[in-house]
Scaffold this active site. Structure first.
Site, PDB file in Angstrom:
ATOM      1  N   GLU A 108      -2.415 -12.027   7.840  1.00 41.65           N
ATOM      2  CA  GLU A 108      -2.331 -10.696   7.252  1.00 41.65           C
ATOM      3  C   GLU A 108      -3.004  -9.670   8.166  1.00 41.65           C
ATOM      4  O   GLU A 108      -4.171  -9.809   8.512  1.00 41.65           O
ATOM      5  CB  GLU A 108      -3.033 -10.720   5.886  1.00 41.65           C
ATOM      6  CG  GLU A 108      -3.243  -9.359   5.268  1.00 41.65           C
ATOM      7  CD  GLU A 108      -4.081  -9.432   3.991  1.00 41.65           C
ATOM      8  OE1 GLU A 108      -4.540 -10.540   3.635  1.00 41.65           O
ATOM      9  OE2 GLU A 108      -4.268  -8.389   3.364  1.00 41.65           O
ATOM     10  N   ASP A 166      -6.630 -12.339   3.491  1.00 42.58           N
ATOM     11  CA  ASP A 166      -7.980 -11.982   3.035  1.00 42.58           C
ATOM     12  C   ASP A 166      -8.228 -12.523   1.633  1.00 42.58           C
ATOM     13  O   ASP A 166      -7.298 -12.730   0.858  1.00 42.58           O
ATOM     14  CB  ASP A 166      -8.121 -10.452   2.988  1.00 42.58           C
ATOM     15  CG  ASP A 166      -8.165  -9.864   4.388  1.00 42.58           C
ATOM     16  OD1 ASP A 166      -8.510 -10.605   5.324  1.00 42.58           O
ATOM     17  OD2 ASP A 166      -7.844  -8.672   4.529  1.00 42.58           O
ATOM     18  N   ASP A 173      -5.151  -7.925  -2.487  1.00 41.32           N
ATOM     19  CA  ASP A 173      -3.999  -7.756  -1.605  1.00 41.32           C
ATOM     20  C   ASP A 173      -3.641  -9.065  -0.907  1.00 41.32           C
ATOM     21  O   ASP A 173      -2.472  -9.422  -0.789  1.00 41.32           O
ATOM     22  CB  ASP A 173      -4.294  -6.687  -0.542  1.00 41.32           C
ATOM     23  CG  ASP A 173      -4.055  -5.292  -1.098  1.00 41.32           C
ATOM     24  OD1 ASP A 173      -3.517  -5.187  -2.225  1.00 41.32           O
ATOM     25  OD2 ASP A 173      -4.419  -4.320  -0.405  1.00 41.32           O
ATOM     26  N   ASP A 217      -8.995 -11.168  -1.052  1.00 39.34           N
ATOM     27  CA  ASP A 217      -9.033 -10.066  -2.019  1.00 39.34           C
ATOM     28  C   ASP A 217      -7.667  -9.971  -2.700  1.00 39.34           C
ATOM     29  O   ASP A 217      -6.772 -10.776  -2.433  1.00 39.34           O
ATOM     30  CB  ASP A 217      -9.404  -8.750  -1.328  1.00 39.34           C
ATOM     31  CG  ASP A 217      -8.425  -8.387  -0.211  1.00 39.34           C
ATOM     32  OD1 ASP A 217      -7.325  -8.976  -0.167  1.00 39.34           O
ATOM     33  OD2 ASP A 217      -8.766  -7.524   0.613  1.00 39.34           O
TER      34      ASP A 217
END
Ligand code: TSJ
Length: 679
Positions: free
Chosen positions: A469, A542, A546, A544
């Protein structure tokens, strides 16, 4: 007890089993009543063949076979429910990994069975019914196919097995040991009220047969029983795991049956027709010999705004017919004919429009087809394709009539369904063009995407593709990797949601195009796993929201377009650390909060000692990324597996829905279909 028969058995010197003589095949046929017809003939045998070749009876002695024993016993209770005498079935996984199945049916017959000279219970548990059906004539028995080999097979493969029957005011019990030897004949051990009745079976799988594992998976049993509850509406099925303290228990009762199954699969998606459409019917078929069979079929369906074409779930006698068969063919026929008919009559299709294809009609459709057949024939590679030709017409006439009636009574749903199919038809033509372009692109010589930092090895078995990402993390990964075997493909932001995008857009999406080219095995029905360029595809995002979202989008893409990649276990999720602690010049990493607490204790860190929390992969320099997440000697990865397409479809759909919470839950519960591996 039939005295005459008993004498005959003694004279005939039949096979001895459990210290009891039972007639062998030929003898029982020779000595059978003259008025026995061919259908009545049963092949009776002792249990030795089952222990000698268990695979012949339950397919495998690995975990699937172990669970098969449970399905076998439960099937018998379901049959009693289908006969109309049982409303509740309970399954308990006991602490010693034995299984108890209880129903509230009539109770297995306790009186002596003519053919065997044994009680009904002992007959069911000690004599192999290779042909015909025990207890035929009494009720509506549909067990068949892989299942239906009977309680005797379960007994043969158990170290011990106990059966209790409550019937007509009496409590009866019998016990078998070491593969079905009777150690306690069926005995009346107590009284019960006349209102109480039912059967309780407890068996302990024999570890000398199930050498690989004797451990039951709660999830597997739960999923199967939930499916049984959907397919047999109105039957309450309770599953309990008594190995845990406190024990875990769930009850499945669906009065709506397969209608609720369709709603369950579609939960989280937007329906095109709010009401689940339901068609049902039975037909009697007379065989050449004059025997009458009753064939039952029901279908539940609902369209959603998805573009999937794999929402048809078909069953015969509660067994999934993965390869389809005559019931599905009959459905397809009726679906296509009815929708085109309706569309033309209501001017939704004009004279110059071509007919909608069956695939057009099926786009976004979730459908459960369930047939019950007393004599099913299975065909196909995996014997999961229903072959009985009479079923085709039965299903097509039931669905043809009742679907048309629904469309006439629900004009707004009908219009929406036709419009959905018309859109699919338009999309089909556009997708064909886009696919041809994509194929031409893939044939180009310099077809590897520019953004790919490839590895130097050309041996796919050792090659790994990191899909990363963001460009900055991509940069770290490129510089930190082992260039020999690790390739890096950075993704810019979010990729397209393939569940919600039309096919022609999917193929035009640059990120998706890059992945297809980099992996190199093609897509969909043309996907060839032997051509893939990497045997590990590692998704690195990541930690998180997203990152979670991108990971799910990627998994959905692989699931839809390169399913063998997931089935083959080639897809992994990287596990970057969440925290870093510097201590006396050395770095220490923690992958979750628990680990961080352990680390603090182990290093005896003082309050206020600096702890770095990584907000994203981009915060790590190449060396750190290598050390913590990419170095094959120390990294942790999760390998993605999928064993149940329906379950997976549901998981993916939930995750793709508008609601974010199931998505979050998926991430925290990754274990639901991922196993932790230290690779
Ligand atoms: F077979 C078995 F042991 F696996 C088993 C059978 C296990 C369990 C949990 C339940 C059963 C079972 C069998 N439940 N209910 C019945 N019913 C009969 O066997 C039965 C009872 C009465 C009559 C009748 O005609 O009166 C006929 C049958 C087949």
């Amino acid at each position: 007890m039939d005295e005459e028969k008993k004498e005959v058995i003694a004279e005939e010197d039949g096979v001895t089993y459990g210290g009891i003589e039972v007639p062998t095949n030929e003898r029982s046929i020779e000595k059978a009543d003259e008025n026995y017809t061919a259908e009545n003939i049963q092949v009776l045998q002792g249990l030795e063949p089952v222990r000698k070749r268990p695979g012949m009876y339950i397919g495998t002695t690995a975990s699937a076979g172990l669970h098969h024993l449970v399905w076998e016993i439960v099937d018998n209770a379901i049959d009693e429910a289908l006969a109309g005498y049982c409303t509740r079935i309970e399954v308990i996984i006991n602490p010693d990994e034995s299984i108890t199945v209880t129903d509230n049916g009539r109770g297995i017959p306790v009186d002596i069975v003519h053919d065997s000279g044994l009680s009904g219970v002992e007959t069911a548990f000690t004599i192999l019914h290779a042909g015909g059906k025990f207890g035929s004539g009494g009720g509506y028995k549909v067990s068949g196919g892989l299942h239906g080999v009977g309680a005797s097979v379960v007994n043969a493969l158990s170290s011990w097995c106990e059966v209790e029957v409550k019937k007509e005011g009496g409590l009866y019990k019998t016990r078998f040991e070491n593969g079905g030897n009777i150690v306690q004949h069926l005995t009346k051990i107590g009284e019960c009220s006349l209102e109480e009745h039912g059967t309780k079976v407890t068996f302990k799988p024999d570890p000398t047969i199930f050498t690989e594992t004797t451990h039951y998976q709660y999830e597997t049993i739960k999923n199967h029983l939930q499916q049984m509850a959907f397919l047999n509406g109105g039957v309450a099925i309770v599953v309990t795991d008594a190995r845990e303290t406190p024990s875990r228990s769930e009850t499945f009762l669906y009065n709506g049956g397969i209608r609720e199954y369709v709603s369950f699969i579609n939960s989280g998606k937007n329906p095109i027709n709010p009401e689940v459409i339901y068609c049902q019917g039975a037909e009697k078929v007379t065989l050449v010999g004059g025997e009458e069979l009753r064939i039952y079929c029901e279908v539940a369906m609902q369209w959603t705004d998805y573009y999937n074409s794999d929402g048809i779930y078909s069953f015969c006698n509660n067994i999934s017919t993965k390869e389809g068969g005559t019931h599905v063919e009959g459905f397809n026929l009726a679906l296509n004919r009815t929708i085109n008919d309706y569309a033309r009559k209501n001017k939704l299709l004009t004279d110059k429009d071509a007919n909608l294809t069956t695939d057009d009609c099926k786009e976004g459709l979730t459908c459960v087809i369930s047939a019950k057949h007393p004599n099913p024939q299975y065909e196909g590679q995996t014997k999961t394709k229903l072959g009985n030709s009479e079923v085709r017409k039965i299903v097509s006439s039931i669905v043809g009539e009742q679907l048309m009636q629904f469309l006439l009574e629900h004009p707004s749903s009908a219009k929406a369904i036709v419009e959905k199919a018309k859109l699919a038809a338009r999309g089909r033509v556009a997708a064909q063009k886009a696919r041809e372009t994509a194929r031409k692109d893939a044939l180009g010589i310099s077809s590897l995407p520019g953004k790919l930092a490839d590895c130097s090895s050309r041996n796919p078995e050792e090659c790994e593709l990191y899909i990363v990402e963001g460009n900055s993390a991509g940069g770290s990964a490129k510089n930190g990797r082992d260039r020999e075997i690790q390739a890096v493909l950075p993704l810019r932001g979010k990729i397209l949601n393939v569940e919600k995008a039309r096919e022609e857009h999917i193929f035009k999406n640059a990120e998706i195009g890059n992945m297809i080219l980099a992996i190199g095995g093609g897509i969909r029905e043309n996907f060839d796993v032997s051509k893939i360029r990497y045997h590990k595809i590692v998704i690195m995002t990541d930690a998180d929201v997203d990152g979670d979202h991108i990971r799910i989008l990627l998994l959905t893409f692989f699931y839809r377009f390169m399913r063998p990649l997931i089935e083959g276990g080639y897809v992994y999720i990287a596990q970057p650390p969440l925290y870093k602690v510097e201590y006396k010049g050395n770095p220490y990493y923690a992958y979750d909060d628990q680990e961080l607490e352990k680390l603090k204790k182990a290093l005896q860190l003082k309050e206020g000692h600096p702890i770095q929390r990584y907000k994203g992969l981009g915060e790590m320099n190449p060396e750190q990324l290598w050390e913590t997440t990419m170095d094959p000697n120390v990294r942790k990865m999760i390998r993605i597996t999928i064993d149940d397409a329906a379950q997976a479809e549901k998981v993916f759909s939930d995750l793709m829905g508008e609601d974010v919470s199931p998505r979050k839950q998926f991430i925290s519960e990754n274990a639901r279909f991922a196993e932790n591996l230290d690779i």
